[in-house]
Design a protein around this motif. Structure first.
Motif, short mmCIF file in Angstrom:
data_model
loop_
_atom_site.label_atom_id
_atom_site.label_comp_id
_atom_site.label_asym_id
_atom_site.label_seq_id
_atom_site.Cartn_x
_atom_site.Cartn_y
_atom_site.Cartn_z
N ILE A 1 35.72 -69.66 -24.95
CA ILE A 1 34.37 -70.03 -25.35
C ILE A 1 34.35 -70.43 -26.82
CG2 ILE A 1 32.03 -69.13 -25.72
CD1 ILE A 1 32.56 -69.46 -22.81
N LEU A 2 33.66 -71.53 -27.10
CA LEU A 2 33.47 -72.00 -28.47
C LEU A 2 31.96 -72.11 -28.71
CD1 LEU A 2 34.58 -73.31 -31.09
CD2 LEU A 2 34.51 -75.47 -29.88
N LEU A 3 31.45 -71.40 -29.72
CA LEU A 3 30.04 -71.47 -30.06
C LEU A 3 29.79 -72.75 -30.85
CD1 LEU A 3 27.24 -70.15 -30.04
CD2 LEU A 3 27.90 -68.95 -32.13
N LEU B 1 31.21 -62.73 -27.90
CA LEU B 1 31.62 -64.14 -27.86
C LEU B 1 33.01 -64.33 -28.46
CD1 LEU B 1 28.33 -65.95 -28.93
CD2 LEU B 1 29.38 -65.96 -26.67
N ALA B 2 33.32 -63.60 -29.52
CA ALA B 2 34.63 -63.71 -30.17
C ALA B 2 35.75 -63.21 -29.27
CB ALA B 2 34.62 -62.95 -31.49
N ARG B 3 35.45 -62.29 -28.35
CA ARG B 3 36.47 -61.76 -27.44
C ARG B 3 36.82 -62.73 -26.32
NH1 ARG B 3 33.39 -56.46 -26.99
NH2 ARG B 3 32.84 -57.29 -24.98
N ASP C 1 25.76 -79.49 -15.11
CA ASP C 1 26.67 -80.44 -14.46
C ASP C 1 27.81 -80.91 -15.35
OD1 ASP C 1 24.94 -81.74 -16.11
OD2 ASP C 1 24.65 -83.46 -14.81
N LEU C 2 27.93 -80.39 -16.56
CA LEU C 2 29.03 -80.75 -17.45
C LEU C 2 30.13 -79.70 -17.35
CD1 LEU C 2 27.04 -81.83 -20.63
CD2 LEU C 2 27.97 -83.29 -18.82
N HIS C 3 31.37 -80.13 -17.30
CA HIS C 3 32.49 -79.20 -17.14
C HIS C 3 32.74 -78.39 -18.40
CE1 HIS C 3 34.43 -81.88 -13.82
NE2 HIS C 3 33.22 -81.49 -13.52
N ASP C 4 32.54 -78.99 -19.56
CA ASP C 4 32.98 -78.35 -20.80
C ASP C 4 31.85 -77.92 -21.73
OD1 ASP C 4 32.19 -80.87 -21.45
OD2 ASP C 4 33.90 -81.30 -22.75
N ARG C 5 30.62 -77.88 -21.24
CA ARG C 5 29.47 -77.47 -22.06
C ARG C 5 28.57 -76.56 -21.24
NH1 ARG C 5 28.00 -80.77 -26.57
NH2 ARG C 5 26.49 -79.13 -26.87
N ALA C 6 27.85 -75.68 -21.95
CA ALA C 6 26.87 -74.82 -21.30
C ALA C 6 25.86 -74.35 -22.33
CB ALA C 6 27.55 -73.61 -20.66
N ARG C 7 24.69 -73.98 -21.87
CA ARG C 7 23.68 -73.38 -22.73
C ARG C 7 23.20 -72.10 -22.03
NH1 ARG C 7 19.26 -77.24 -24.54
NH2 ARG C 7 20.83 -77.69 -26.09
N LEU C 8 23.24 -71.01 -22.79
CA LEU C 8 22.78 -69.73 -22.28
C LEU C 8 21.55 -69.29 -23.04
CD1 LEU C 8 26.06 -67.62 -21.90
CD2 LEU C 8 24.89 -68.97 -20.17
N GLY C 9 20.61 -68.69 -22.33
CA GLY C 9 19.48 -68.01 -22.93
C GLY C 9 19.75 -66.52 -22.85
N VAL C 10 19.59 -65.83 -23.98
CA VAL C 10 19.86 -64.40 -24.05
C VAL C 10 18.63 -63.72 -24.64
CG1 VAL C 10 21.37 -62.63 -25.04
CG2 VAL C 10 22.31 -64.87 -24.45
N LEU D 1 27.32 -73.63 -25.91
CA LEU D 1 28.72 -73.26 -25.83
C LEU D 1 29.58 -74.43 -25.39
CD1 LEU D 1 28.22 -69.92 -23.90
CD2 LEU D 1 28.41 -70.21 -26.38
N GLY D 2 30.78 -74.48 -25.92
CA GLY D 2 31.80 -75.40 -25.46
C GLY D 2 32.85 -74.60 -24.71
#
Length: 93
Positions: A83-85, A77-79, A47-56, A10-11
């Motif tokens: 968040i940007l995929l 996610l669209a709501r 530790d990045l402000h504008d990125r993330a990775r989620l496990g679902v 995610l961004g």
């Protein structure tokens, strides 16, 4: 019985602090847990402000039910306007 496993990269555009990032991600994770009864965890990078990775993960009866759950995840996610995929990986076990 099958397990749907998604890795979502995610961004979070415009996010300038870890506190703001955490707020956005906590709201998204809560929505996925509450609305779809999924297991969700932030897996990296933390530790990045504008990125993330989620496990679902979701337990489903069959692949068709998993595909329907996958579509519902994308609707959540669209709501989320912040968040940007960026990328995703989908697996069935």
């Amino acid at each position: 019985m099958r397990v749907l496993v998604l890795t979502l990269d995610l961004g979070i555009p415009g996010c300038r602090s870890l506190k703001a990032r955490r707020s956005v991600l906590e709201r998204l994770k809560a929505s996925l847990r509450r609305d779809l009864n999924l297991s969700v965890s932030e897996v990296a990078p933390r530790d990045l402000h504008d990125r993330a990775r989620l496990g679902v993960a979701a337990v489903v009866d069959n692949r068709a039910q998993g595909d329907a759950q996958y579509e519902r995840i994308h609707a959540v996610l669209a709501r989320e306007p912040r968040i940007l995929l960026i990328a995703e990986e989908k697996e069935y076990w």
